[in-house]
Design an enzyme around this catalytic site. Structure first.
Site, PDB file in Angstrom:
ATOM      1  N   GLY A   7       0.753  -1.354   0.018  1.00  0.00           N
ATOM      2  CA  GLY A   7       0.132   0.169  -0.077  1.00  0.00           C
ATOM      3  C   GLY A   7       0.838   1.265   0.057  1.00  0.00           C
ATOM      4  N   ALA A   8       1.152   1.849  -0.958  1.00  0.00           N
ATOM      5  CA  ALA A   8       1.640   3.101  -1.233  1.00  0.00           C
ATOM      6  C   ALA A   8       0.751   4.245  -1.118  1.00  0.00           C
ATOM      7  CB  ALA A   8       2.536   3.127  -2.521  1.00  0.00           C
ATOM      8  N   SER A  10      -1.043   7.217   1.990  1.00  0.00           N
ATOM      9  CA  SER A  10      -0.537   8.033   2.873  1.00  0.00           C
ATOM     10  C   SER A  10       0.610   7.492   3.824  1.00  0.00           C
ATOM     11  CB  SER A  10      -1.515   8.709   3.583  1.00  0.00           C
ATOM     12  OG  SER A  10      -2.436   9.367   2.605  1.00  0.00           O
ATOM     13  N   LEU A  11       0.067   6.727   4.801  1.00  0.00           N
ATOM     14  CA  LEU A  11       0.974   6.167   5.900  1.00  0.00           C
ATOM     15  C   LEU A  11       2.029   5.242   5.277  1.00  0.00           C
ATOM     16  CD1 LEU A  11      -0.879   5.417   9.042  1.00  0.00           C
ATOM     17  CD2 LEU A  11       0.268   7.535   8.529  1.00  0.00           C
ATOM     18  N   ARG A  35      -0.648   0.546 -11.962  1.00  0.00           N
ATOM     19  CA  ARG A  35      -0.106   1.262 -10.943  1.00  0.00           C
ATOM     20  C   ARG A  35       1.443   1.094 -10.761  1.00  0.00           C
ATOM     21  NH1 ARG A  35      -1.610   4.671  -7.337  1.00  0.00           N
ATOM     22  NH2 ARG A  35      -0.785   4.762  -5.197  1.00  0.00           N
ATOM     23  N   LYS A 182      -8.529   4.661  21.519  1.00  0.00           N
ATOM     24  CA  LYS A 182      -8.722   5.623  20.100  1.00  0.00           C
ATOM     25  C   LYS A 182      -9.931   5.190  19.326  1.00  0.00           C
ATOM     26  CE  LYS A 182      -5.987   7.261  16.326  1.00  0.00           C
ATOM     27  NZ  LYS A 182      -6.083   6.836  15.016  1.00  0.00           N
ATOM     28  N   SER A 250     -11.101  12.375  10.352  1.00  0.00           N
ATOM     29  CA  SER A 250     -10.762  11.613   9.105  1.00  0.00           C
ATOM     30  C   SER A 250     -12.204  11.170   8.356  1.00  0.00           C
ATOM     31  CB  SER A 250      -9.915  10.517   9.341  1.00  0.00           C
ATOM     32  OG  SER A 250     -10.344   9.727  10.515  1.00  0.00           O
TER      33      SER A 250
HETATM   34  P1  NAD Z   1      -4.615   5.426   1.905  1.00  0.00           P
HETATM   35  O1  NAD Z   1      -5.859   5.052   1.209  1.00  0.00           O
HETATM   36  O2  NAD Z   1      -4.096   6.655   1.853  1.00  0.00           O
HETATM   37  O3  NAD Z   1      -3.489   4.243   1.447  1.00  0.00           O
HETATM   38  C1  NAD Z   1      -4.038   2.809   1.346  1.00  0.00           C
HETATM   39  C2  NAD Z   1      -3.216   2.210   0.191  1.00  0.00           C
HETATM   40  O4  NAD Z   1      -3.322   0.895   0.051  1.00  0.00           O
HETATM   41  C3  NAD Z   1      -3.947   2.837  -1.391  1.00  0.00           C
HETATM   42  O5  NAD Z   1      -2.648   3.300  -1.989  1.00  0.00           O
HETATM   43  C4  NAD Z   1      -4.414   1.632  -1.796  1.00  0.00           C
HETATM   44  O6  NAD Z   1      -4.237   1.374  -3.237  1.00  0.00           O
HETATM   45  C5  NAD Z   1      -3.361   0.605  -1.028  1.00  0.00           C
HETATM   46  N1  NAD Z   1      -4.089  -0.772  -1.176  1.00  0.00           N
HETATM   47  C6  NAD Z   1      -5.021  -1.218  -0.988  1.00  0.00           C
HETATM   48  N2  NAD Z   1      -5.335  -2.656  -1.061  1.00  0.00           N
HETATM   49  C7  NAD Z   1      -4.057  -3.021  -1.739  1.00  0.00           C
HETATM   50  C8  NAD Z   1      -3.817  -3.972  -2.256  1.00  0.00           C
HETATM   51  N3  NAD Z   1      -4.405  -5.547  -2.230  1.00  0.00           N
HETATM   52  N4  NAD Z   1      -2.230  -4.230  -2.734  1.00  0.00           N
HETATM   53  C9  NAD Z   1      -1.779  -3.167  -2.742  1.00  0.00           C
HETATM   54  N5  NAD Z   1      -2.021  -1.912  -2.449  1.00  0.00           N
HETATM   55  C10 NAD Z   1      -3.337  -1.914  -1.766  1.00  0.00           C
HETATM   56  O7  NAD Z   1      -4.649   5.108   3.340  1.00  0.00           O
HETATM   57  P2  NAD Z   1      -4.158   5.720   4.625  1.00  0.00           P
HETATM   58  O8  NAD Z   1      -4.593   7.187   4.992  1.00  0.00           O
HETATM   59  O9  NAD Z   1      -2.374   5.549   4.356  1.00  0.00           O
HETATM   60  O10 NAD Z   1      -4.492   4.857   5.993  1.00  0.00           O
HETATM   61  C11 NAD Z   1      -4.137   3.444   6.116  1.00  0.00           C
HETATM   62  C12 NAD Z   1      -4.705   3.082   7.688  1.00  0.00           C
HETATM   63  O11 NAD Z   1      -4.073   4.030   8.500  1.00  0.00           O
HETATM   64  C13 NAD Z   1      -6.272   3.432   7.699  1.00  0.00           C
HETATM   65  O12 NAD Z   1      -6.560   2.233   8.575  1.00  0.00           O
HETATM   66  C14 NAD Z   1      -6.087   4.468   8.366  1.00  0.00           C
HETATM   67  O13 NAD Z   1      -7.273   5.105   9.268  1.00  0.00           O
HETATM   68  C15 NAD Z   1      -4.853   4.790   9.218  1.00  0.00           C
HETATM   69  N6  NAD Z   1      -4.300   6.143   9.620  1.00  0.00           N
HETATM   70  C16 NAD Z   1      -4.089   7.056   8.810  1.00  0.00           C
HETATM   71  C17 NAD Z   1      -3.470   8.289   9.111  1.00  0.00           C
HETATM   72  C18 NAD Z   1      -3.344   9.374   8.021  1.00  0.00           C
HETATM   73  O14 NAD Z   1      -2.920  10.418   8.399  1.00  0.00           O
HETATM   74  N7  NAD Z   1      -3.291   8.957   6.862  1.00  0.00           N
HETATM   75  C19 NAD Z   1      -3.338   8.390  10.494  1.00  0.00           C
HETATM   76  C20 NAD Z   1      -3.624   7.314  11.483  1.00  0.00           C
HETATM   77  C21 NAD Z   1      -4.166   6.230  10.825  1.00  0.00           C
HETATM   78  O1  KPL Z   2      -8.420  10.438  14.940  1.00  0.00           O
HETATM   79  C1  KPL Z   2      -9.173  11.522  14.729  1.00  0.00           C
HETATM   80  C2  KPL Z   2      -9.538  11.166  13.311  1.00  0.00           C
HETATM   81  O2  KPL Z   2      -9.981  12.362  12.984  1.00  0.00           O
HETATM   82  O3  KPL Z   2      -9.755  10.173  12.767  1.00  0.00           O
HETATM   83  C3  KPL Z   2      -9.349  12.372  15.687  1.00  0.00           C
HETATM   84  C4  KPL Z   2      -8.337  13.416  15.784  1.00  0.00           C
HETATM   85  C5  KPL Z   2      -9.521  11.589  17.067  1.00  0.00           C
HETATM   86  C6  KPL Z   2     -10.797  13.018  15.751  1.00  0.00           C
HETATM   87  O4  KPL Z   2     -10.736  13.461  14.481  1.00  0.00           O
END
Ligand code: NAD
Ligand code: KPL
Length: 303
Positions: A7-8, A10-11, A35, A182, A250
């Site tokens: 998964g490329a 955000s995180l 991709r 959380k 989110s």
């Molecule tokens: P995102 O949608 O930006 O990235 C997910 C990636 O996974 C996408 O690029 C998607 O194409 C890829 N993917 C999905 N299935 C796949 C597969 N079978 N093979 C290859 N790639 C695949 O999501 P994110 O924001 O990075 O979030 C990931 C998790 O982290 C979520 O559960 C989110 O709630 C949690 N999270 C995100 C943040 C944040 O700031 N983005 C912060 C805290 C927690």
């Molecule tokens: O984690 C969050 C989210 O947006 O998913 C907080 C900051 C707890 C609530 O907005």
């Protein structure tokens, strides 16, 4: 040991670029040949941190590649976790370790049950990142990562690699408490922010609704054997509402952009747990019905 990152998004990109910057071996696993071709054309992943852009030409492959995977960061959304793991399961070494980055609860157990031989570490992250364009990631909020294994209290030997990569982290023997806490925060804030169509700070105009939800979530956590996660929940929710007053949650961002939410792993998980314990939590279940109606009206998935 190579870090495979599935998964490329955000995180996944945030972890991949920081690990690569520290000189650690990283390989991305992408979804499709299209991709992969787009990624190769982009020339790598770009990390944007404090306005500075740096590109890292991290090698990438498809799930079907045939090299074994010893360490995998699963960086997809909770609803994609099981199929994503199924796509690489045959490549996992018997002693492989997986880091499950998903928000909420439910997807981690589903993945761990599929992989009885491998070790699954659960991660709770408060870091913030978003993608301004494909294969670019903005490090938007410093935070922390808690890692733990509900089945084994001892930390893995490679945590120093996260240190080298500058990834703020801590081993957490009580990772389930962190994830429940959380989840409760997300249940108290995110759905209301969607239904009132407001930033987190806007919830200070709905104190009775927030208080009623916190009281029910506290009861639920205690019933689920998570008294530490329940402690002073209402005060913590109020603190997070003030600290993130200017932000959209989110879930609000997902709905506003017409994206699938992780509702099943947040409010859905809480309501299912309440049902299992025969707990009557009217505000929580009414919130779930309102949120589902809201999603249905916008043509968004209900799971
Ligand atoms: P995102 O949608 O930006 O990235 C997910 C990636 O996974 C996408 O690029 C998607 O194409 C890829 N993917 C999905 N299935 C796949 C597969 N079978 N093979 C290859 N790639 C695949 O999501 P994110 O924001 O990075 O979030 C990931 C998790 O982290 C979520 O559960 C989110 O709630 C949690 N999270 C995100 C943040 C944040 O700031 N983005 C912060 C805290 C927690
Ligand atoms: O984690 C969050 C989210 O947006 O998913 C907080 C900051 C707890 C609530 O907005």
């Amino acid at each position: 040991m190579t870090w495979h990152i599935l998964g490329a998004g955000s995180l996944g990109s945030l972890w991949a670029t920081r690990l690569a910057r520290a000189g650690l071996p990283v390989r991305l696993i992408l979804r499709s040949p299209q991709r992969l071709a787009a990624y190769r054309a982009a020339g790598g992943l770009t990390l944007i941190e404090a306005g500075q852009r740096s590109q890292y030409a991290i090698p990438a492959e498809l799930a079907e590649a045939d090299t074994p995977i010893h360490r995998l960061l699963l960086a997809c959304k909770a609803y994609d976790a099981e199929p994503a793991v199924a796509s690489i399961a045959s490549r996992l070494a018997a002693d492989a370790e997986l880091l499950l980055l998903q928000n909420g609860l439910g997807s981690q157990d589903a993945v761990a049950q599929r992989l009885p031989r491998q070790r699954c570490l659960f991660v709770s992250s408060t870091e913030g990142a978003f993608r301004p364009a494909d294969f670019q990631v903005v490090f938007a909020g410093n935070g922390h990562n808690w890692l733990g294994d509900p089945r084994a209290p001892l930390p893995p030997t490679w945590l120093d690699e996260l240190q080298r990569a500058g990834i703020a982290h801590q081993w957490s023997p009580d990772i389930l408490t962190r994830l429940w806490r959380k989840l409760a925060l997300n249940c108290a804030i995110n759905p209301l922010s969607v239904l009132h169509d407001c930033r987190n700070g806007g919830l200070s105009e709905h104190p009775a609704e927030v208080a009623a939800l916190c009281a029910e979530l506290t009861e639920l956590l205690q019933c689920c054997g998570q008294p530490a996660a329940a402690q002073d929940l209402h005060a913590e929710v109020q603190r997070v509402i003030s600290a993130t007053a200017a932000n959209y949650s989110s879930m609000h961002q997902d709905v506003a952009q017409g994206r699938r939410t992780e509702i099943t792993y947040l409010l859905g998980h809480a309501c299912a747990a309440a049902q299992r314990h025969a707990l009557h939590l009217p505000h929580l279940s009414h919130l779930q019905q309102r949120l589902l109606r809201h999603l249905r009206e916008r043509g968004l998935p209900l799971d």
